[in-house]
Scaffold this active site. Structure first.
Site, PDB file in Angstrom:
ATOM      1  N   CYS A  70       0.872  -1.483   0.211  1.00  0.00           N
ATOM      2  CA  CYS A  70      -0.024  -0.423  -0.202  1.00  0.00           C
ATOM      3  C   CYS A  70       1.003   1.064   0.138  1.00  0.00           C
ATOM      4  O   CYS A  70       2.285   1.403   0.927  1.00  0.00           O
ATOM      5  CB  CYS A  70      -1.067   0.067   1.228  1.00  0.00           C
ATOM      6  SG  CYS A  70      -2.366   1.362   1.075  1.00  0.00           S
ATOM      7  N   CYS A  79      -3.925  -1.955   8.347  1.00  0.00           N
ATOM      8  CA  CYS A  79      -3.270  -2.591   7.720  1.00  0.00           C
ATOM      9  C   CYS A  79      -1.395  -2.588   8.575  1.00  0.00           C
ATOM     10  O   CYS A  79      -1.370  -3.038   6.987  1.00  0.00           O
ATOM     11  CB  CYS A  79      -3.291  -2.887   6.201  1.00  0.00           C
ATOM     12  SG  CYS A  79      -4.639  -2.459   5.832  1.00  0.00           S
ATOM     13  N   PHE A 285     -26.810 -14.840  18.737  1.00  0.00           N
ATOM     14  CA  PHE A 285     -26.917 -13.665  18.257  1.00  0.00           C
ATOM     15  C   PHE A 285     -26.782 -14.294  16.183  1.00  0.00           C
ATOM     16  O   PHE A 285     -25.437 -14.336  16.195  1.00  0.00           O
ATOM     17  CB  PHE A 285     -25.480 -13.855  18.169  1.00  0.00           C
ATOM     18  CG  PHE A 285     -25.079 -13.694  19.765  1.00  0.00           C
ATOM     19  CD1 PHE A 285     -25.536 -12.629  20.494  1.00  0.00           C
ATOM     20  CD2 PHE A 285     -25.102 -14.048  21.121  1.00  0.00           C
ATOM     21  CE1 PHE A 285     -25.663 -12.113  21.688  1.00  0.00           C
ATOM     22  CE2 PHE A 285     -25.295 -15.010  22.339  1.00  0.00           C
ATOM     23  CZ  PHE A 285     -25.218 -13.310  22.072  1.00  0.00           C
ATOM     24  N   CYS A 379     -15.484 -12.380  16.941  1.00  0.00           N
ATOM     25  CA  CYS A 379     -14.189 -11.716  16.384  1.00  0.00           C
ATOM     26  C   CYS A 379     -13.665 -11.335  17.767  1.00  0.00           C
ATOM     27  O   CYS A 379     -12.455 -10.588  17.377  1.00  0.00           O
ATOM     28  CB  CYS A 379     -15.586 -10.829  16.113  1.00  0.00           C
ATOM     29  SG  CYS A 379     -16.460  -9.998  17.384  1.00  0.00           S
TER      30      CYS A 379
END
Ligand code: SAM
Length: 421
Positions: A70, A79, A285, A379
């Site tokens: 990038c 990132c 969920f 997560c």
């Protein structure tokens, strides 16, 4: 001073061992470095877990280092690990899961190879914009700061999202008129682009005209303006939908969606393999049905979800797919009213995928119950491991963990774990 980086910490910073002048051993955390780097480092503040360091110069880069793809690497806050080669990055994600389990005293669990989504696969991005005299800055915040880094490309996002940047910038220049900030969430749904603008004022007629023109030119499916939480539909040309097991489910504006199609597939495949042989499943969920719909083909599934808009969407999908999928949907706040051990006893398997905070109340009920199979999707490795400790202490055995990297080159990792008793 020159240090050799030995490991990567949970947030993706390189860590070197060092002794202070008085001989005290400390860990130095150096963002932008990786194991194998020899680096000149300036020591900073002392923290609970060690000393902050900043990279002055790479003396001898690790052989596993590669050129970050990038153009704004090092400036943009996202990132931060793109200088790791693919093998090192996948190993970092799996190690992160292993280390977090270890902190809860959980060891010896097979942690599978991380399933990492490729570049240009992110289907949702959350941008910020800032009106300035010279135009609009559009991009992401710098690391640990509110300073906005202007971007014209993003190697992790789908091309269809990046293609919108120039027109979006011009449109926001008019809306922001040289001042103020906006948030923009772009989501590539299965029926077209969904746009959610976060603004700090109501939309005027002129705003609506400008946005309608831009949406028409760019074939935007739906565009909402959120004024300090109040949702204003500017235009809905097509209902944004996602297809799960071939069944369309409406995506509410800003509603939860797995970040990449590849990540969704990896999570879903792990969940489906984990419930093999189960006939009655409860999906807690459930969102708009990422797992509930694939699970409900050939099995009886109860989906439980707390968000009203997601429940409406999933009920609609369940109704439309009633001839092929056996799915019922319950609207329930699982933090305040978890399903009790008695209710859970009706099921062969429980799938749960809570938000980052985990599912402490629901896990307490599971640990008091008798369900033979629990599939935990998360997560957040920290809350996964905390909840895993409770399940293990109540008699479950953690058979395997599958890490999934949907946020390429970040330290973020999702995971699926299978618990049996
Ligand atoms: C990580 S998402 C997972 C959604 C879905 N399993 C998927 O993969 O698309 C967590 C979900 O939990 C829901 N949720 C958050 N708090 C809740 C609560 N207290 N009770 C029930 N559901 C809740 C959110 O609305 C969201 O849909």
């Amino acid at each position: 001073m020159t240090l050799t980086i030995e490991t990567l910490g949970g947030r993706g910073d390189g860590i070197a061992a060092h002794r202070l002048e008085d001989g005290t051993p400390v860990s130095v955390f150096v963002p932008g470095t990786m194991p194998g780097d020899r680096a000149d480092v300036r020591l900073g503040a002392h923290r609970r877990f060690g000393v902050e360091g900043s990279l002055v110069r790479l003396v001898m880069p690790s052989p596993d280092r590669r050129r970050p793809p990038c153009a704004v690497f090092g400036m943009c806050g996202g990132c931060q690990l793109q200088f790791l080669d693919d093998t090192c990055y996948a190993a970092f994600l799996a190690d992160r899961v292993r280390d977090t389990l270890q902190h809860q005293g959980i060891s010896g669990v097979p942690v599978r190879a991380a399933a990492v989504s490729p570049p240009a696969s992110r289907r949702r991005i959350s941008l910020k914009a800032e009106g300035r005299d010279e135009g609009v800055r559009l991009g992401f915040n710098a690391r640990g700061s509110h300073r906005l880094v202007d971007i014209t490309a993003c190697p992790v996002a789908r091309d269809s999202l990046v293609a919108l940047f120039p027109g979006l910038r011009d449109t926001l220049a008019v809306l922001l008129a040289g001042r103020g900030r906006a948030g923009i969430i772009l989501t590539a749904t299965d029926s077209g682009m969904d746009v959610l603008l976060d603004m700090d004022r109501a939309a005027t007629l002129q705003d609506r005209d400008i946005l309608t023109d831009w949406a028409g030119t760019n074939d935007i499916a739906a565009l909402h303006w959120r004024d300090r939480g109040l949702m204003d539909p500017i235009l809905i040309r097509r209902q944004p939908v996602m297809r799960f097991d071939g069944v369309p489910s409406a995506l509410p504006p800003g509603g939860f969606l797995q970040a990449t199609a590849e990540g969704e597939r990896a999570l879903r495949d792990a969940v489906l393999s984990a419930v093999e042989g189960s006939r009655r499943i409860v999906d807690l969920f459930a969102g708009i049905g990422t797992f509930s719909l694939p699970l409900a083909r050939g099995r009886a599934v109860l989906a439980v979800e707390g968000d009203g808009a997601a429940v409406t969407a999933l009920r609609g999908a369940a109704g439309a797919a009633a001839s092929t999928h056996r799915l019922t949907v319950e609207h329930r706040d699982l933090f305040r009213r978890p399903l009790t051990a008695d209710v859970l006893a009706r099921f062969d398997a429980v799938v749960l995928d809570p938000p980052r905070a985990g599912a402490a109340a629901q896990v307490a009920e599971l640990s008091a119950g008798t369900v033979p199979r629990v599939v935990s999707v998360s997560c957040n490795p920290a809350t996964f491991a905390r909840d895993a400790r409770i399940l293990i202490d109540s008699g479950y055995h953690l058979h395997w963990v599958q890490p999934v990297g949907q946020f390429l080159w970040s330290s973020h990792v999702e995971l699926v774990g299978l618990f049996l008793r």
